[in-house]
Design a protein around this motif. Structure first.
Motif, PDB file in Angstrom:
ATOM      1  N   GLY A   1       6.743   6.158  -3.909  1.00 38.41           N
ATOM      2  CA  GLY A   1       7.230   6.057  -5.252  1.00 38.41           C
ATOM      3  C   GLY A   1       6.935   4.695  -5.890  1.00 38.41           C
ATOM      4  O   GLY A   1       6.492   4.507  -6.794  1.00 38.41           O
ATOM      5  N   ARG A   2       7.713   3.771  -4.845  1.00 43.59           N
ATOM      6  CA  ARG A   2       7.358   2.173  -5.388  1.00 43.59           C
ATOM      7  C   ARG A   2       6.010   1.951  -5.367  1.00 43.59           C
ATOM      8  O   ARG A   2       5.293   1.146  -6.585  1.00 43.59           O
ATOM      9  CB  ARG A   2       7.846   1.230  -4.391  1.00 43.59           C
ATOM     10  CG  ARG A   2       7.713  -0.275  -4.435  1.00 43.59           C
ATOM     11  CD  ARG A   2       8.580  -1.156  -3.665  1.00 43.59           C
ATOM     12  NE  ARG A   2       8.009  -2.327  -3.565  1.00 43.59           N
ATOM     13  CZ  ARG A   2       8.830  -3.537  -3.400  1.00 43.59           C
ATOM     14  NH1 ARG A   2      10.003  -3.298  -3.303  1.00 43.59           N
ATOM     15  NH2 ARG A   2       8.159  -4.694  -3.547  1.00 43.59           N
ATOM     16  N   ASN A   3       4.923   2.286  -4.603  1.00 42.56           N
ATOM     17  CA  ASN A   3       3.666   2.125  -4.607  1.00 42.56           C
ATOM     18  C   ASN A   3       2.899   2.628  -5.986  1.00 42.56           C
ATOM     19  O   ASN A   3       2.152   2.451  -6.466  1.00 42.56           O
ATOM     20  CB  ASN A   3       2.941   2.625  -3.511  1.00 42.56           C
ATOM     21  CG  ASN A   3       1.405   2.308  -3.413  1.00 42.56           C
ATOM     22  OD1 ASN A   3       0.659   3.058  -3.276  1.00 42.56           O
ATOM     23  ND2 ASN A   3       0.911   1.003  -3.283  1.00 42.56           N
ATOM     24  N   CYS A   4       3.279   3.987  -6.055  1.00 42.14           N
ATOM     25  CA  CYS A   4       2.662   4.773  -7.301  1.00 42.14           C
ATOM     26  C   CYS A   4       3.121   3.838  -8.564  1.00 42.14           C
ATOM     27  O   CYS A   4       2.170   3.723  -9.558  1.00 42.14           O
ATOM     28  CB  CYS A   4       3.480   6.029  -7.323  1.00 42.14           C
ATOM     29  SG  CYS A   4       2.591   7.356  -6.278  1.00 42.14           S
TER      30      CYS A   4
ATOM     31  N   LEU B   1       0.790  -1.414  -0.059  1.00 42.75           N
ATOM     32  CA  LEU B   1      -0.004   0.013  -0.152  1.00 42.75           C
ATOM     33  C   LEU B   1       0.894   1.248  -0.052  1.00 42.75           C
ATOM     34  O   LEU B   1       0.309   2.406  -0.135  1.00 42.75           O
ATOM     35  CB  LEU B   1      -1.106  -0.016   1.200  1.00 42.75           C
ATOM     36  CG  LEU B   1      -1.782  -1.293   1.415  1.00 42.75           C
ATOM     37  CD1 LEU B   1      -2.655  -1.103   2.653  1.00 42.75           C
ATOM     38  CD2 LEU B   1      -2.717  -1.383   0.166  1.00 42.75           C
ATOM     39  N   GLY B   2       2.212   1.246   0.129  1.00 44.98           N
ATOM     40  CA  GLY B   2       3.038   2.247   0.032  1.00 44.98           C
ATOM     41  C   GLY B   2       3.654   2.371   1.622  1.00 44.98           C
ATOM     42  O   GLY B   2       3.127   2.203   2.423  1.00 44.98           O
ATOM     43  N   GLY B   3       4.921   2.965   1.735  1.00 42.25           N
ATOM     44  CA  GLY B   3       5.508   3.200   2.611  1.00 42.25           C
ATOM     45  C   GLY B   3       5.308   4.490   3.603  1.00 42.25           C
ATOM     46  O   GLY B   3       5.950   4.996   4.223  1.00 42.25           O
ATOM     47  N   THR B   4       4.133   5.246   3.164  1.00 46.28           N
ATOM     48  CA  THR B   4       3.890   6.418   3.833  1.00 46.28           C
ATOM     49  C   THR B   4       3.566   6.478   5.160  1.00 46.28           C
ATOM     50  O   THR B   4       2.852   5.295   5.892  1.00 46.28           O
ATOM     51  CB  THR B   4       2.904   6.902   3.274  1.00 46.28           C
ATOM     52  OG1 THR B   4       1.451   6.341   3.101  1.00 46.28           O
ATOM     53  CG2 THR B   4       3.049   7.339   1.776  1.00 46.28           C
ATOM     54  N   ALA B   5       3.461   7.377   5.877  1.00 45.25           N
ATOM     55  CA  ALA B   5       2.965   7.394   7.246  1.00 45.25           C
ATOM     56  C   ALA B   5       1.611   6.951   7.585  1.00 45.25           C
ATOM     57  O   ALA B   5       0.834   6.232   8.484  1.00 45.25           O
ATOM     58  CB  ALA B   5       3.221   8.916   8.252  1.00 45.25           C
ATOM     59  N   GLN B   6       0.548   7.432   6.593  1.00 47.99           N
ATOM     60  CA  GLN B   6      -0.808   7.148   6.618  1.00 47.99           C
ATOM     61  C   GLN B   6      -0.889   5.509   6.402  1.00 47.99           C
ATOM     62  O   GLN B   6      -2.012   4.786   7.158  1.00 47.99           O
ATOM     63  CB  GLN B   6      -1.551   7.926   5.278  1.00 47.99           C
ATOM     64  CG  GLN B   6      -1.523   9.318   5.672  1.00 47.99           C
ATOM     65  CD  GLN B   6      -0.471  10.098   5.012  1.00 47.99           C
ATOM     66  OE1 GLN B   6       0.409   9.630   4.754  1.00 47.99           O
ATOM     67  NE2 GLN B   6      -0.986  11.199   4.438  1.00 47.99           N
ATOM     68  N   ALA B   7      -0.196   4.914   5.512  1.00 46.54           N
ATOM     69  CA  ALA B   7      -0.336   3.647   5.363  1.00 46.54           C
ATOM     70  C   ALA B   7       0.103   2.750   6.582  1.00 46.54           C
ATOM     71  O   ALA B   7      -0.603   1.768   6.946  1.00 46.54           O
ATOM     72  CB  ALA B   7       0.362   3.339   4.034  1.00 46.54           C
ATOM     73  N   ALA B   8       1.174   3.241   7.242  1.00 45.74           N
ATOM     74  CA  ALA B   8       1.532   2.653   8.427  1.00 45.74           C
ATOM     75  C   ALA B   8       0.659   2.596   9.584  1.00 45.74           C
ATOM     76  O   ALA B   8       0.258   1.920  10.336  1.00 45.74           O
ATOM     77  CB  ALA B   8       3.063   3.113   8.902  1.00 45.74           C
TER      78      ALA B   8
ATOM     79  N   GLU C   1       6.548  11.719  -4.599  1.00 43.34           N
ATOM     80  CA  GLU C   1       7.563  12.034  -3.585  1.00 43.34           C
ATOM     81  C   GLU C   1       6.894  11.868  -2.209  1.00 43.34           C
ATOM     82  O   GLU C   1       5.776  12.273  -2.017  1.00 43.34           O
ATOM     83  CB  GLU C   1       7.789  13.490  -3.273  1.00 43.34           C
ATOM     84  CG  GLU C   1       8.318  14.127  -2.279  1.00 43.34           C
ATOM     85  CD  GLU C   1       9.640  13.364  -1.727  1.00 43.34           C
ATOM     86  OE1 GLU C   1       9.713  12.889  -0.730  1.00 43.34           O
ATOM     87  OE2 GLU C   1      10.658  13.435  -2.764  1.00 43.34           O
ATOM     88  N   ILE C   2       7.427  10.765  -1.581  1.00 41.89           N
ATOM     89  CA  ILE C   2       6.822  10.397  -0.198  1.00 41.89           C
ATOM     90  C   ILE C   2       6.333  11.323   0.891  1.00 41.89           C
ATOM     91  O   ILE C   2       5.436  10.910   1.555  1.00 41.89           O
ATOM     92  CB  ILE C   2       7.612   9.102   0.356  1.00 41.89           C
ATOM     93  CG1 ILE C   2       6.943   8.266   1.106  1.00 41.89           C
ATOM     94  CG2 ILE C   2       8.906   9.773   1.039  1.00 41.89           C
ATOM     95  CD1 ILE C   2       7.382   7.028   1.768  1.00 41.89           C
TER      96      ILE C   2
ATOM     97  N   ASN D   1      13.866  -1.029   0.001  1.00 41.95           N
ATOM     98  CA  ASN D   1      12.863  -1.634  -0.886  1.00 41.95           C
ATOM     99  C   ASN D   1      12.848  -0.979  -2.277  1.00 41.95           C
ATOM    100  O   ASN D   1      12.127  -1.737  -3.028  1.00 41.95           O
ATOM    101  CB  ASN D   1      11.398  -1.312  -0.294  1.00 41.95           C
ATOM    102  CG  ASN D   1      11.288  -1.921   1.285  1.00 41.95           C
ATOM    103  OD1 ASN D   1      11.948  -2.943   1.315  1.00 41.95           O
ATOM    104  ND2 ASN D   1      10.396  -1.115   1.945  1.00 41.95           N
ATOM    105  N   LEU D   2      13.537  -0.086  -2.417  1.00 42.17           N
ATOM    106  CA  LEU D   2      13.552   0.350  -3.813  1.00 42.17           C
ATOM    107  C   LEU D   2      14.748   0.043  -4.622  1.00 42.17           C
ATOM    108  O   LEU D   2      15.148   0.174  -5.815  1.00 42.17           O
ATOM    109  CB  LEU D   2      13.682   2.071  -3.683  1.00 42.17           C
ATOM    110  CG  LEU D   2      12.537   2.725  -3.172  1.00 42.17           C
ATOM    111  CD1 LEU D   2      13.087   4.473  -2.952  1.00 42.17           C
ATOM    112  CD2 LEU D   2      11.411   2.799  -4.093  1.00 42.17           C
TER     113      LEU D   2
END
Length: 867
Positions: free
Chosen positions: A605-608, A37-44, A572-573, A633-634
């Motif tokens: 970016g990986r999730n995008c 889902l992405g390594g963003t703070a929201q996803a975590a 941009e994360i 992860n990139l």
């Protein structure tokens, strides 16, 4: 001989292992969902919120049912086995979700609410079932243990302490040992195996023949204790100077649940702020995050042990003890900003210059000094509430289940509020002061209900203190969450939900700093930042659609608009970085933020890339700090496979690498991993700087030679001069070509970097500390020179299939670039006499009459111009 059911040490051991497995699951789940889902703070935060919501609901549900089972211990075993079974489903569900996620994302249309609902639905199906079952383990074990051993408070606090200690051990193992030792999939299976073992052992214990006799004997003893407790309540003197055990019935009402909820809210909010503060002074690798989490859990475990000791004292009125604990919580939260400044010497980088183990020791000591005592105080409040609930007319499992539910719901809301509201609105310092007021208001409530003789004085004083506490932000010199260097001036700063981002000016140039110590680029490196776009787009025949993983200042992505591109997508994360770049770097970004061809996503970016169904001619992965958590992860094979599937025919994936932040081992791993995916991997220099060189590993969708005519056309486009001579343009650009990684076989022995075994993620932090201590060297100066020399020696320009379309004269330009770099290295080392040979070789092989210099290289080659 006592039966196993009467040996609490064995049951505590099982419960410790259960806590260990739970945290291993949690750490791995958060990582896996970050990849999906992405390594963003929201996803975590979404993953954490759903996980703990399952814990809360499970605690309430299983607690309500706990007394209805003929054997709570046997049901505990069944629940542990079901945790293992539901956890196993993640292997099948994740594969399905990875396949379906791009389609599902396209279906929701990128609408923020629909996208959040999609991510929530995925996280719920993965996390909620096992978390719901995990929530039942504490009330079920308590129901059994309290029926065997006297005392809800003593046994409940002991169980809480043991389980939390197991969780701390699991967090440490998942952060330091298991991924390196087993890989993530095998570490996950280990946790499954541990749960199966715990469940089987619990069921086996219930089959012991003496169980019924032990239960009957305990029931008889329980009836005797009940009679004695009733007599004690009837004989209690309520006017003798405080609330003793007899007044505990009054505490089974609203106040206890308010304290449980808001103490959970404040404790997890403080932990979130602590994590943000430590991000300003640590390496921010998987190791340092694991250390901070482990020490916080250890503090909570010790707090539960302290609560157990306090419950043993029946002379102290429980409401007074709770009042003191809440006041201690207020002090711990409110003093945290100054304690952090003091403990880190004003936000100085912890452990600078130390080797790996010395650094880990320094981080542990610093974090323990700052967090341990306050964390113990905060961690004592919840388990001590069991003392207040001891005389509640409910079964032990039901009581603990309700307490877990109320506290966990508060904790989830506190973590979300601190991470996404308080820090962004108030900043870390004021947030901690506000959380201190929460504890003061809870103390006022406890004082109002439990201290009638002092309520007229105590409660108003606490309320006034709570109202005045945030004013400390103004009255006292409050620490700023940024360490300003003596040669810098602050232009702007934002403490956002994701990171603390500052724009500073140094030597007349602007740059972006993230979390105090990480520089994302700036105007002082304009040429190098633009080269990260100019070189990849110049070597592609028709770069129409471009994708960027990472943006930084926006200078790199803005350089794409010099080409006839049709679409530019930037991910941009950190949204704080996007805002800083838009507000303060627009003059250097070449219209990036206003051009209708450009789309900027504040996303991982990986999730995008993974969720996109578009195809691109060029995908550019920015320079990243390799040792930061999540960066590895990139560089994995799975990510490169996704990138390959998103390339147009003839497209190329460009992986920029800061040679000044990797050793030969990380470089070999990244290159080897790319070679396992792309038919041909090339090496291009991004600059010719000796001490901070950057290179691009260019993976081609299909192996193809360089189109020299298109390269020259693009060179003229960049120079904005159609009259420039072909040889001059070709020489200018080809000097940046370093060699053919695939043809050279130079990286064939590199470690394959995968999602399951992320070598770079776990090796780069160790390398960084060893380099700081002088035990390892970065790929700079002579090391980079040796790399470039080896590439040419293994596959010379004449044998390089990528250069098949070049003339002998043009191939000479490649060798000249090697000579240019050697000269720059020798100049940096003060050996101009040796460098003169390479200067002459460069000039002999190129149409240049003098050494071409950029603004950044002028100092390096000073004294050679015109020779």
């Amino acid at each position: 001989m006592p039966s196993p059911l009467q040996r609490p040490a064995l049951l505590y051991a099982l419960f410790f292992v259960s806590g260990f497995a739970a945290l291993v699951y949690q750490v791995l789940w958060v990582r896996e969902l970050g990849l999906l889902l992405g390594g963003t703070a929201q996803a975590a935060a979404l993953a954490i919120a759903i996980f703990f919501s399952g814990i809360a609901l499970g605690g309430w549900f299983w607690g309500r049912l706990s007394h209805r089972f003929s054997s709570a211990l046997r049901m505990f075993g069944v629940v542990e086995i079901l945790v293992a079974v539901t956890a196993l489903s993640h292997f099948f569900l994740l594969d399905a979700y990875h396949a379906l996620y791009p389609w599902a994302y396209a279906w929701v249309g990128g609408a923020p609410v629909a996208e959040l609902a999609l991510k929530a639905a995925i996280a719920v199906t993965l996390l909620f079932p096992p978390a719901f079952l995990m929530g039942g383990t504490l009330p079920l074990m308590a129901q059994h243990m309290v029926s065997v051993r006297q005392g809800l408070a003593r046994t409940g606090t002991a169980l809480y302490a043991v389980n939390t200690a197991g969780s701390a051990s699991g967090a440490l193992a998942a952060g330091f040992v298991l991924p390196n030792w087993l890989g993530f999939s095998q570490a996950y299976l280990l946790a499954v195996g541990l749960d199966l073992f715990v469940g089987a052992m619990a069921i086996l214990l219930t089959l012991v023949g003496v169980q019924q006799r032990a239960a009957a004997a305990e029931a008889k003893r329980s009836r005797k204790r009940a009679r004695r407790a009733k007599q004690a309540r009837n004989s209690t003197n309520h006017g003798s100077g405080g609330a003793g055990d007899g007044q505990a019935v009054a505490w089974s009402g609203t106040t206890i649940w308010l304290v449980a909820f808001f103490s959970g809210f404040a404790t997890l909010a403080v932990e979130v702020v602590w994590t943000r503060l430590f991000a300003q002074v640590l390496q921010n690798s998987v190791y340092t995050y694991a250390l901070v989490l482990t020490l916080f859990l250890i503090a909570l475990s010790i707090g539960a042990a302290v609560a157990r000791a306090l419950t043993s004292n029946r002379q102290w009125p429980p409401e007074r003890v709770l009042l003191v604990l809440l006041l201690g919580g207020a002090l711990a939260a409110a003093s945290a900003p100054w304690a952090f400044q003091l403990g880190t010497a004003g936000l100085d980088y912890v452990g600078a210059g130390l080797g790996w183990w010395a650094y880990i020791g320094a981080v542990s000591i610093t974090a323990a000094a700052i967090m341990l005592l306050p964390g113990v105080v905060l961690g004592t409040v919840l388990p001590y509430l069991l003392r207040m609930l001891e005389h509640r007319r409910a079964h032990a499992g039901d009581t603990l289940g309700r307490l877990v539910m109320v506290n966990t719901v508060g904790a989830v809301l506190g973590a979300l509020a601190a991470g996404f509201v308080f820090i962004a609105w108030l900043g870390t310092g004021l947030t901690l002061l506000v959380l201190g007021t929460v504890y003061l208001l809870l103390a006022a409530r406890v004082g109002w209900e439990g201290e009638p003789r002092y309520a007229r004085v105590l409660v108003p004083a606490l309320v006034v203190a709570a109202a005045a506490l945030p004013a400390l932000q103004i009255l006292l010199p409050h620490p700023v969450p940024l360490r300003e260097a003596h040669d810098e001036s602050l232009i702007a700063m934002e403490e956002g939900a994701h990171a603390t981002v500052a724009v500073v000016e140094r030597d007349g140039h602007r740059l972006i700093r993230v979390n105090n110590h990480y520089v994302l680029g700036g105007t002082g490196a304009l040429e190098a930042e633009r080269n990260q776009t100019s070189i990849p787009l110049a070597i592609h025949p028709e770069p129409r659609r471009v994708f960027y993983l990472g943006m930084g200042t926006g200078i790199t992505a803005g350089a794409s608009l010099q080409f006839p591109v049709e679409q530019v997508v930037v991910c941009e994360i950190l949204p704080e970085v996007v805002r800083a770049a838009r507000d303060h770097f627009e003059p250097w970004a070449n219209g990036l933020f206003d051009d209708e061809r450009v789309t900027i996503h504040a996303e991982d970016g990986r999730n995008c890339l993974a969720r996109s169904s578009d195809q691109y001619d060029v995908i550019i992965s920015d320079l990243f700090t390799p040792w930061k958590a999540g960066t590895g992860n990139l560089y994995t094979r799975e990510h490169y496979q996704t990138a390959l599937s998103r390339l147009q025919p003839g497209g190329q994936y460009v992986q920029w690498i800061p040679l000044y932040q990797v050793s030969k081992h990380e470089l070999a791993s990244i290159a080897r991993t790319m070679e396992s995916v792309f038919p041909q991997v090339l090496v291009w220099r991004g600059d010719l700087l000796p001490d901070q060189p950057i290179i691009a590993l260019v993976g081609q969708e299909r192996a193809a030679p360089l189109d020299i005519d298109r390269l020259i056309d693009h060179g003229r486009l960049l120079a904005e001069d159609e009259r420039l001579d072909r040889p001059l343009i070709a020489a200018s650009l080809l000097r940046f070509y370093a060699g053919n990684a695939s043809a050279s076989g130079l990286f064939a022995n590199g470690v394959l970097n995968t999602d399951n075994r992320p070598f770079v993620e776990y090796q780069a932090p160790r390398t960084q500390r060893k380099a700081q201590a002088g035990e390892v060297e970065w790929m700079t100066l002579h090391n980079a020179a040796e790399l470039y020399e080896s590439l040419l020696q293994q596959t010379g320009p004449a044998e390089d299939p990528y250069l098949a379309g070049l003339s002998a004269e043009q191939q000479n330009y490649v060798v000249a670039g090697r000579s240019y770099y050697h000269a720059a290295v020798l100049a940096r080392l003060g050996r101009h006499d040796l460098g003169q040979h390479f200067i002459e070789d460069f000039l002999q092989r190129t149409p240049f009459q003098v050494m071409p210099q950029s603004e950044q290289q002028a100092d390096t080659l000073s004294g050679w111009e015109g020779e």
